[in-house]
Scaffold this motif. Structure first.
Motif, PDB file in Angstrom:
ATOM      1  N   VAL A  70      -3.901   1.371   3.302  1.00 36.93           N
ATOM      2  CA  VAL A  70      -3.984   2.824   3.251  1.00 36.93           C
ATOM      3  C   VAL A  70      -4.235   3.316   4.666  1.00 36.93           C
ATOM      4  O   VAL A  70      -5.126   2.830   5.364  1.00 36.93           O
ATOM      5  N   VAL A  71      -3.438   4.304   5.098  1.00 37.97           N
ATOM      6  CA  VAL A  71      -3.513   4.815   6.458  1.00 37.97           C
ATOM      7  C   VAL A  71      -3.915   6.280   6.395  1.00 37.97           C
ATOM      8  O   VAL A  71      -3.316   7.073   5.664  1.00 37.97           O
ATOM      9  N   LEU A  72      -4.939   6.641   7.156  1.00 34.06           N
ATOM     10  CA  LEU A  72      -5.410   8.023   7.275  1.00 34.06           C
ATOM     11  C   LEU A  72      -5.442   8.379   8.751  1.00 34.06           C
ATOM     12  O   LEU A  72      -6.127   7.716   9.536  1.00 34.06           O
ATOM     13  N   ARG A  73      -4.683   9.399   9.135  1.00 35.22           N
ATOM     14  CA  ARG A  73      -4.597   9.852  10.528  1.00 35.22           C
ATOM     15  C   ARG A  73      -4.239   8.711  11.484  1.00 35.22           C
ATOM     16  O   ARG A  73      -4.812   8.576  12.559  1.00 35.22           O
ATOM     17  N   GLY A  74      -3.319   7.865  11.074  1.00 39.13           N
ATOM     18  CA  GLY A  74      -2.816   6.800  11.935  1.00 39.13           C
ATOM     19  C   GLY A  74      -3.655   5.543  11.991  1.00 39.13           C
ATOM     20  O   GLY A  74      -3.347   4.630  12.738  1.00 39.13           O
ATOM     21  N   ARG A  75      -4.717   5.464  11.202  1.00 40.90           N
ATOM     22  CA  ARG A  75      -5.583   4.287  11.222  1.00 40.90           C
ATOM     23  C   ARG A  75      -5.737   3.718   9.819  1.00 40.90           C
ATOM     24  O   ARG A  75      -5.835   4.465   8.847  1.00 40.90           O
ATOM     25  N   ASN A  76      -5.799   2.394   9.736  1.00 42.56           N
ATOM     26  CA  ASN A  76      -6.050   1.748   8.449  1.00 42.56           C
ATOM     27  C   ASN A  76      -7.447   2.091   7.964  1.00 42.56           C
ATOM     28  O   ASN A  76      -8.386   2.162   8.755  1.00 42.56           O
ATOM     29  N   VAL A  77      -7.574   2.312   6.673  1.00 43.84           N
ATOM     30  CA  VAL A  77      -8.830   2.758   6.087  1.00 43.84           C
ATOM     31  C   VAL A  77      -9.343   1.677   5.142  1.00 43.84           C
ATOM     32  O   VAL A  77      -8.599   1.161   4.307  1.00 43.84           O
ATOM     33  N   THR A  78     -10.627   1.363   5.249  1.00 47.54           N
ATOM     34  CA  THR A  78     -11.262   0.435   4.314  1.00 47.54           C
ATOM     35  C   THR A  78     -11.664   1.214   3.058  1.00 47.54           C
ATOM     36  O   THR A  78     -11.771   2.441   3.092  1.00 47.54           O
ATOM     37  N   PRO A  79     -11.909   0.529   1.951  1.00 47.34           N
ATOM     38  CA  PRO A  79     -12.308   1.240   0.729  1.00 47.34           C
ATOM     39  C   PRO A  79     -13.601   2.047   0.889  1.00 47.34           C
ATOM     40  O   PRO A  79     -13.745   3.110   0.283  1.00 47.34           O
TER      41      PRO A  79
END
Length: 130
Positions: A70-79
């Motif tokens: 999952v990517v948010l604002r160009g960065r991978n996101v942890t749960p």
């Protein structure tokens, strides 16, 4: 001259082909019944994200990559980070899976969005113009 006929054997109906056909039908109906009601997932086709209530809601765009991240604002996101981002009340969440995104990643993300209590979540499908 009299020909001897063999004794009539009791004919039995084999249930094996019937069981095979019923099993195939059962699997078919189980698989296709999942996709029966496609209106349960709202899809934004024109890109409009106006709020139904007329208010200004913050919009979060979550993209799912081909690797399932999952990517948010160009960065991978942890749960954990995703849960903290989704904890803001009254926000709109747009989910944009890439064409090669695995289905399990989409369902996991939709489950996380629903568990966070987000009521305005939409699945976006981009189509090529032409």
């Amino acid at each position: 001259m009299r020909l001897a006929r063999p004794a009539a054997s009791a004919r039995r109906i084999s249930l094996v082909p019937l069981i095979d056909v019923l099993f195939i039908l059962l699997v078919y109906f189980m698989v296709t019944s999942v996709y029966r009601d496609l209106d349960m997932i709202p899809v934004v086709q024109d890109g409009s994200v106006s709020s139904e209530s007329g208010g200004t809601a913050t919009t979060v765009l979550l993209r799912i990559g081909a690797d399932g991240q999952v990517v948010l604002r160009g960065r991978n996101v942890t749960p954990d980070v995703l849960a903290s981002v989704l904890a803001t009340p009254g926000q709109r969440v747009l989910i944009l899976p890439t064409g090669a995104a695995p289905l399990w990643a989409l369902t996991d993300l939709m489950d996380a969005v629903a568990a966070a209590g987000v009521t305005d979540a939409r699945l976006i499908r981009l189509e090529a113009e032409g």
